[in-house]
Write a protein that holds these residues in place. Structure first.
Motif, PDB file in Angstrom:
ATOM      1  N   ARG A 177      15.587   4.760 -14.978  1.00  0.00           N
ATOM      2  CA  ARG A 177      14.285   5.412 -14.834  1.00  0.00           C
ATOM      3  C   ARG A 177      14.008   5.689 -13.357  1.00  0.00           C
ATOM      4  O   ARG A 177      12.929   5.400 -12.843  1.00  0.00           O
ATOM      5  CB  ARG A 177      13.184   4.512 -15.407  1.00  0.00           C
ATOM      6  N   THR A 178      14.972   6.255 -12.680  1.00  0.00           N
ATOM      7  CA  THR A 178      14.852   6.418 -11.228  1.00  0.00           C
ATOM      8  C   THR A 178      13.836   7.489 -10.829  1.00  0.00           C
ATOM      9  O   THR A 178      13.340   7.474  -9.706  1.00  0.00           O
ATOM     10  CB  THR A 178      16.221   6.771 -10.618  1.00  0.00           C
ATOM     11  N   LYS A 179      13.512   8.414 -11.726  1.00  0.00           N
ATOM     12  CA  LYS A 179      12.503   9.424 -11.386  1.00  0.00           C
ATOM     13  C   LYS A 179      11.135   8.776 -11.184  1.00  0.00           C
ATOM     14  O   LYS A 179      10.398   9.138 -10.268  1.00  0.00           O
ATOM     15  CB  LYS A 179      12.439  10.489 -12.487  1.00  0.00           C
ATOM     16  N   ILE A 180      10.815   7.829 -12.057  1.00  0.00           N
ATOM     17  CA  ILE A 180       9.555   7.105 -11.897  1.00  0.00           C
ATOM     18  C   ILE A 180       9.566   6.332 -10.579  1.00  0.00           C
ATOM     19  O   ILE A 180       8.553   6.281  -9.855  1.00  0.00           O
ATOM     20  CB  ILE A 180       9.333   6.146 -13.077  1.00  0.00           C
ATOM     21  N   LEU A 181      10.703   5.737 -10.261  1.00  0.00           N
ATOM     22  CA  LEU A 181      10.820   4.985  -9.020  1.00  0.00           C
ATOM     23  C   LEU A 181      10.584   5.882  -7.806  1.00  0.00           C
ATOM     24  O   LEU A 181       9.942   5.469  -6.831  1.00  0.00           O
ATOM     25  CB  LEU A 181      12.204   4.332  -8.950  1.00  0.00           C
ATOM     26  N   MET A 182      11.087   7.102  -7.856  1.00  0.00           N
ATOM     27  CA  MET A 182      10.867   8.043  -6.755  1.00  0.00           C
ATOM     28  C   MET A 182       9.392   8.371  -6.599  1.00  0.00           C
ATOM     29  O   MET A 182       8.875   8.450  -5.474  1.00  0.00           O
ATOM     30  CB  MET A 182      11.677   9.321  -6.989  1.00  0.00           C
ATOM     31  N   VAL A 183       8.692   8.553  -7.700  1.00  0.00           N
ATOM     32  CA  VAL A 183       7.254   8.833  -7.648  1.00  0.00           C
ATOM     33  C   VAL A 183       6.506   7.666  -7.019  1.00  0.00           C
ATOM     34  O   VAL A 183       5.627   7.848  -6.164  1.00  0.00           O
ATOM     35  CB  VAL A 183       6.712   9.122  -9.060  1.00  0.00           C
ATOM     36  N   VAL A 184       6.869   6.441  -7.417  1.00  0.00           N
ATOM     37  CA  VAL A 184       6.228   5.252  -6.850  1.00  0.00           C
ATOM     38  C   VAL A 184       6.499   5.153  -5.354  1.00  0.00           C
ATOM     39  O   VAL A 184       5.598   4.857  -4.552  1.00  0.00           O
ATOM     40  CB  VAL A 184       6.721   3.981  -7.569  1.00  0.00           C
ATOM     41  N   ASN A 185       7.731   5.418  -4.950  1.00  0.00           N
ATOM     42  CA  ASN A 185       8.093   5.327  -3.530  1.00  0.00           C
ATOM     43  C   ASN A 185       7.350   6.358  -2.681  1.00  0.00           C
ATOM     44  O   ASN A 185       6.875   6.050  -1.590  1.00  0.00           O
ATOM     45  CB  ASN A 185       9.603   5.514  -3.362  1.00  0.00           C
ATOM     46  N   ILE A 186       7.267   7.585  -3.181  1.00  0.00           N
ATOM     47  CA  ILE A 186       6.559   8.627  -2.432  1.00  0.00           C
ATOM     48  C   ILE A 186       5.073   8.298  -2.332  1.00  0.00           C
ATOM     49  O   ILE A 186       4.459   8.442  -1.259  1.00  0.00           O
ATOM     50  CB  ILE A 186       6.776  10.003  -3.095  1.00  0.00           C
ATOM     51  N   SER A 187       4.487   7.831  -3.427  1.00  0.00           N
ATOM     52  CA  SER A 187       3.075   7.450  -3.406  1.00  0.00           C
ATOM     53  C   SER A 187       2.834   6.297  -2.435  1.00  0.00           C
ATOM     54  O   SER A 187       1.845   6.288  -1.691  1.00  0.00           O
ATOM     55  CB  SER A 187       2.621   7.039  -4.810  1.00  0.00           C
ATOM     56  N   THR A 188       3.745   5.342  -2.443  1.00  0.00           N
ATOM     57  CA  THR A 188       3.617   4.199  -1.536  1.00  0.00           C
ATOM     58  C   THR A 188       3.700   4.646  -0.088  1.00  0.00           C
ATOM     59  O   THR A 188       2.965   4.143   0.776  1.00  0.00           O
ATOM     60  CB  THR A 188       4.724   3.172  -1.827  1.00  0.00           C
ATOM     61  N   LEU A 189       4.587   5.577   0.196  1.00  0.00           N
ATOM     62  CA  LEU A 189       4.732   6.086   1.564  1.00  0.00           C
ATOM     63  C   LEU A 189       3.435   6.706   2.056  1.00  0.00           C
ATOM     64  O   LEU A 189       3.010   6.485   3.198  1.00  0.00           O
ATOM     65  CB  LEU A 189       5.871   7.107   1.612  1.00  0.00           C
ATOM     66  N   VAL A 190       2.786   7.488   1.208  1.00  0.00           N
ATOM     67  CA  VAL A 190       1.518   8.120   1.585  1.00  0.00           C
ATOM     68  C   VAL A 190       0.441   7.070   1.818  1.00  0.00           C
ATOM     69  O   VAL A 190      -0.270   7.088   2.839  1.00  0.00           O
ATOM     70  CB  VAL A 190       1.064   9.114   0.489  1.00  0.00           C
ATOM     71  N   VAL A 191       0.314   6.111   0.886  1.00  0.00           N
ATOM     72  CA  VAL A 191      -0.690   5.062   1.017  1.00  0.00           C
ATOM     73  C   VAL A 191      -0.420   4.199   2.246  1.00  0.00           C
ATOM     74  O   VAL A 191      -1.341   3.855   3.005  1.00  0.00           O
ATOM     75  CB  VAL A 191      -0.723   4.187  -0.253  1.00  0.00           C
ATOM     76  N   ALA A 192       0.844   3.865   2.472  1.00  0.00           N
ATOM     77  CA  ALA A 192       1.200   3.031   3.619  1.00  0.00           C
ATOM     78  C   ALA A 192       0.875   3.731   4.933  1.00  0.00           C
ATOM     79  O   ALA A 192       0.312   3.111   5.853  1.00  0.00           O
ATOM     80  CB  ALA A 192       2.684   2.676   3.563  1.00  0.00           C
ATOM     81  N   GLY A 193       1.237   4.986   5.022  1.00  0.00           N
ATOM     82  CA  GLY A 193       0.956   5.725   6.260  1.00  0.00           C
ATOM     83  C   GLY A 193      -0.528   5.749   6.584  1.00  0.00           C
ATOM     84  O   GLY A 193      -0.935   5.486   7.733  1.00  0.00           O
ATOM     85  N   CYS A 194      -1.344   6.021   5.594  1.00  0.00           N
ATOM     86  CA  CYS A 194      -2.798   6.097   5.803  1.00  0.00           C
ATOM     87  C   CYS A 194      -3.398   4.722   6.096  1.00  0.00           C
ATOM     88  O   CYS A 194      -4.165   4.550   7.051  1.00  0.00           O
ATOM     89  CB  CYS A 194      -3.473   6.708   4.579  1.00  0.00           C
ATOM     90  N   SER A 195      -3.044   3.724   5.272  1.00  0.00           N
ATOM     91  CA  SER A 195      -3.668   2.404   5.422  1.00  0.00           C
ATOM     92  C   SER A 195      -3.252   1.720   6.724  1.00  0.00           C
ATOM     93  O   SER A 195      -4.081   1.076   7.383  1.00  0.00           O
ATOM     94  CB  SER A 195      -3.316   1.521   4.229  1.00  0.00           C
ATOM     95  N   VAL A 196      -1.994   1.866   7.106  1.00  0.00           N
ATOM     96  CA  VAL A 196      -1.533   1.236   8.342  1.00  0.00           C
ATOM     97  C   VAL A 196      -2.174   1.887   9.563  1.00  0.00           C
ATOM     98  O   VAL A 196      -2.634   1.201  10.485  1.00  0.00           O
ATOM     99  CB  VAL A 196       0.009   1.296   8.430  1.00  0.00           C
ATOM    100  N   TYR A 197      -2.244   3.216   9.577  1.00  0.00           N
ATOM    101  CA  TYR A 197      -2.844   3.895  10.732  1.00  0.00           C
ATOM    102  C   TYR A 197      -4.333   3.570  10.843  1.00  0.00           C
ATOM    103  O   TYR A 197      -4.823   3.228  11.929  1.00  0.00           O
ATOM    104  CB  TYR A 197      -2.661   5.405  10.626  1.00  0.00           C
ATOM    105  N   ILE A 198      -5.041   3.661   9.729  1.00  0.00           N
ATOM    106  CA  ILE A 198      -6.487   3.394   9.758  1.00  0.00           C
ATOM    107  C   ILE A 198      -6.749   1.933  10.135  1.00  0.00           C
ATOM    108  O   ILE A 198      -7.620   1.633  10.963  1.00  0.00           O
ATOM    109  CB  ILE A 198      -7.119   3.719   8.386  1.00  0.00           C
ATOM    110  N   GLY A 199      -5.996   1.024   9.533  1.00  0.00           N
ATOM    111  CA  GLY A 199      -6.189  -0.389   9.834  1.00  0.00           C
ATOM    112  C   GLY A 199      -5.920  -0.716  11.283  1.00  0.00           C
ATOM    113  O   GLY A 199      -6.698  -1.425  11.934  1.00  0.00           O
ATOM    114  N   THR A 200      -4.821  -0.189  11.837  1.00  0.00           N
ATOM    115  CA  THR A 200      -4.478  -0.457  13.232  1.00  0.00           C
ATOM    116  C   THR A 200      -5.490   0.171  14.174  1.00  0.00           C
ATOM    117  O   THR A 200      -5.848  -0.408  15.210  1.00  0.00           O
ATOM    118  CB  THR A 200      -3.067   0.075  13.539  1.00  0.00           C
ATOM    119  N   HIS A 201      -5.975   1.344  13.830  1.00  0.00           N
ATOM    120  CA  HIS A 201      -6.936   2.043  14.677  1.00  0.00           C
ATOM    121  C   HIS A 201      -8.238   1.254  14.808  1.00  0.00           C
ATOM    122  O   HIS A 201      -8.805   1.152  15.904  1.00  0.00           O
ATOM    123  CB  HIS A 201      -7.220   3.426  14.099  1.00  0.00           C
ATOM    124  N   PHE A 202      -8.700   0.680  13.718  1.00  0.00           N
ATOM    125  CA  PHE A 202     -10.001   0.014  13.745  1.00  0.00           C
ATOM    126  C   PHE A 202      -9.929  -1.486  14.013  1.00  0.00           C
ATOM    127  O   PHE A 202     -10.896  -2.074  14.493  1.00  0.00           O
ATOM    128  CB  PHE A 202     -10.737   0.247  12.415  1.00  0.00           C
TER     129      PHE A 202
END
Length: 249
Positions: free
Chosen positions: A123-148
């Protein structure tokens, strides 16, 4: 992080996170590396329910190994970190140990248990969707958290990203994994790890009245915590560990 914090703090974080992440990964790989080919073979020889149970048991063994490493690091941090990272960095990294351990365990369990389930069932297609979603969430949460909030915000952002990744992986893997057993046993492991950590810390305070060497106090209190964890783990037979030891997993 270097945009918002000084170079010294970046260095402390990089050294501590690398050490913790590698230690947790090593605990996972000791179980996962030999078990994955076995899981693939057993997929043909067992029923779907039987294979799911086997995968869950191996996943819980992996989680127990990670918690044992976490407990050791947490109780022995005042000696282990200066020894492994040098005194200057090790002492500065001590407050980071607990959040880094939590982040590492969440991320490693998702990677070495849920990702494994997707690969086992193609079921690697689902895994790819999870990974891409995680990348977006990680990028936003890490930048916002570090900034503030600087380093603490970075850690919070990483925790948010890893929890999101774990939750998304678990949601899509419900048809592949015995989620009820994983959650029940996982909470039990968290509980006994907390009890062992508390008893180890309490014994450290008690030992200061009998031992004058900080090294011996740390070693004995860490051993007390580990022995208690192992006793509760085997006594509770989490993931049918007693059967696994006699080759009946």
């Amino acid at each position: 992080m270097a945009v918002f914090e000084g170079a010294a703090l970046v260095g402390v974080y990089a050294a501590a996170s690398g050490l913790v992440t590698n230690a947790i990964s090593a605990a996972c790989l000791l179980v996962v590396t030999p078990s994955y080919p076995w899981l693939l073979r057993e997929k043909k020889n067992r029923s779907e329910a039987g294979h799911r149970t086997l995968h869950t048991q191996i996943g819980l063994m992996t989680l127990a190994g990670m918690f044992a490493i976490c407990l050791t690091f947490f109780l022995a941090r005042d000696i282990a970190l200066p020894l492994l990272l040098g005194r200057t960095i090790g002492v500065a990294a001590e407050p980071l140990v607990f959040p880094l351990l939590v982040i590492a365990v969440v991320g490693a369990f998702r990677t070495h248990f849920f990702d494994q389930a997707y690969h086992l069932h193609a079921r690697t297609k689902i895994l790819m969707v999870v990974n891409i979603s995680t990348l977006v969430v990680a990028g936003c949460s890490v930048y916002i958290g570090t900034h503030f909030a600087g380093l603490h915000g970075l850690l919070a952002g990483l925790l948010v990203a890893n929890l999101f990744s774990l939750g998304a992986s678990a949601t899509f893997a419900r048809a592949l994994v015995d989620m009820r057993r994983v959650m029940m046993s996982g909470m039990f492991l968290v509980g006994i790890t907390g009890v062992a950590a508390w008893c180890g810390s309490l014994s450290r305070l008690a030992l200061t009245h009998f031992l004058y060497s900080n090294v011996w106090i740390t070693c004995v209190s860490t051993m007390i915590g580990i022995v208690l964890f192992a006793g509760l783990y085997f006594g509770g037979n989490v993931g049918s560990i007693r059967s696994a030891l006699v080759g009946r997993l």
